[in-house]
Design a protein around this motif. Sequence first.
Motif, PDB file in Angstrom:
ATOM      1  N   ARG A  24       0.156  -7.624  11.457  1.00  0.00           N
ATOM      2  CA  ARG A  24       1.549  -8.072  11.355  1.00  0.00           C
ATOM      3  C   ARG A  24       1.769  -9.041  10.194  1.00  0.00           C
ATOM      4  N   SER A  47       8.472  -3.369   9.381  1.00  0.00           N
ATOM      5  CA  SER A  47       7.754  -3.056  10.620  1.00  0.00           C
ATOM      6  C   SER A  47       6.363  -2.555  10.289  1.00  0.00           C
ATOM      7  N   GLU A  48       5.467  -2.647  11.259  1.00  0.00           N
ATOM      8  CA  GLU A  48       4.109  -2.131  11.094  1.00  0.00           C
ATOM      9  C   GLU A  48       4.135  -0.613  10.917  1.00  0.00           C
ATOM     10  N   SER A  49       5.054   0.033  11.586  1.00  0.00           N
ATOM     11  CA  SER A  49       5.172   1.483  11.490  1.00  0.00           C
ATOM     12  C   SER A  49       5.531   1.911  10.068  1.00  0.00           C
ATOM     13  N   ALA A  50       6.478   1.223   9.457  1.00  0.00           N
ATOM     14  CA  ALA A  50       6.881   1.548   8.084  1.00  0.00           C
ATOM     15  C   ALA A  50       5.718   1.326   7.121  1.00  0.00           C
ATOM     16  N   SER A  53       2.472   1.370   7.883  1.00  0.00           N
ATOM     17  CA  SER A  53       1.441   2.366   8.165  1.00  0.00           C
ATOM     18  C   SER A  53       1.779   3.717   7.543  1.00  0.00           C
ATOM     19  N   THR A  54       3.035   4.108   7.627  1.00  0.00           N
ATOM     20  CA  THR A  54       3.483   5.375   7.047  1.00  0.00           C
ATOM     21  C   THR A  54       3.320   5.352   5.530  1.00  0.00           C
ATOM     22  N   SER A 112      -4.945   6.366   7.484  1.00  0.00           N
ATOM     23  CA  SER A 112      -4.239   5.275   8.162  1.00  0.00           C
ATOM     24  C   SER A 112      -4.909   3.939   7.848  1.00  0.00           C
TER      25      SER A 112
END
Length: 55
Positions: free
Chosen positions: A2, A12-15, A17-18, A27
């Motif tokens: 984070r 965000s972590e998702s953004a 990671s993508t 990843s």
Amino acid sequence: MRRSVERVGYGSESAFSTAFKRELGVSPLHYRRQARGLVAASSGGPSPAPGLSDL
């Protein structure tokens, strides 16, 4: 992760990671494991760069 995500400006972590997977082909988790020697380098993706293993 984070803190790293916030430092580089992702919302965000998702953004993050993508984007990470799109650019490096693996990843962040796989990259980190590879850097620590927990995953064989031949299992895909680039070799870890020095200093990025703590992402």
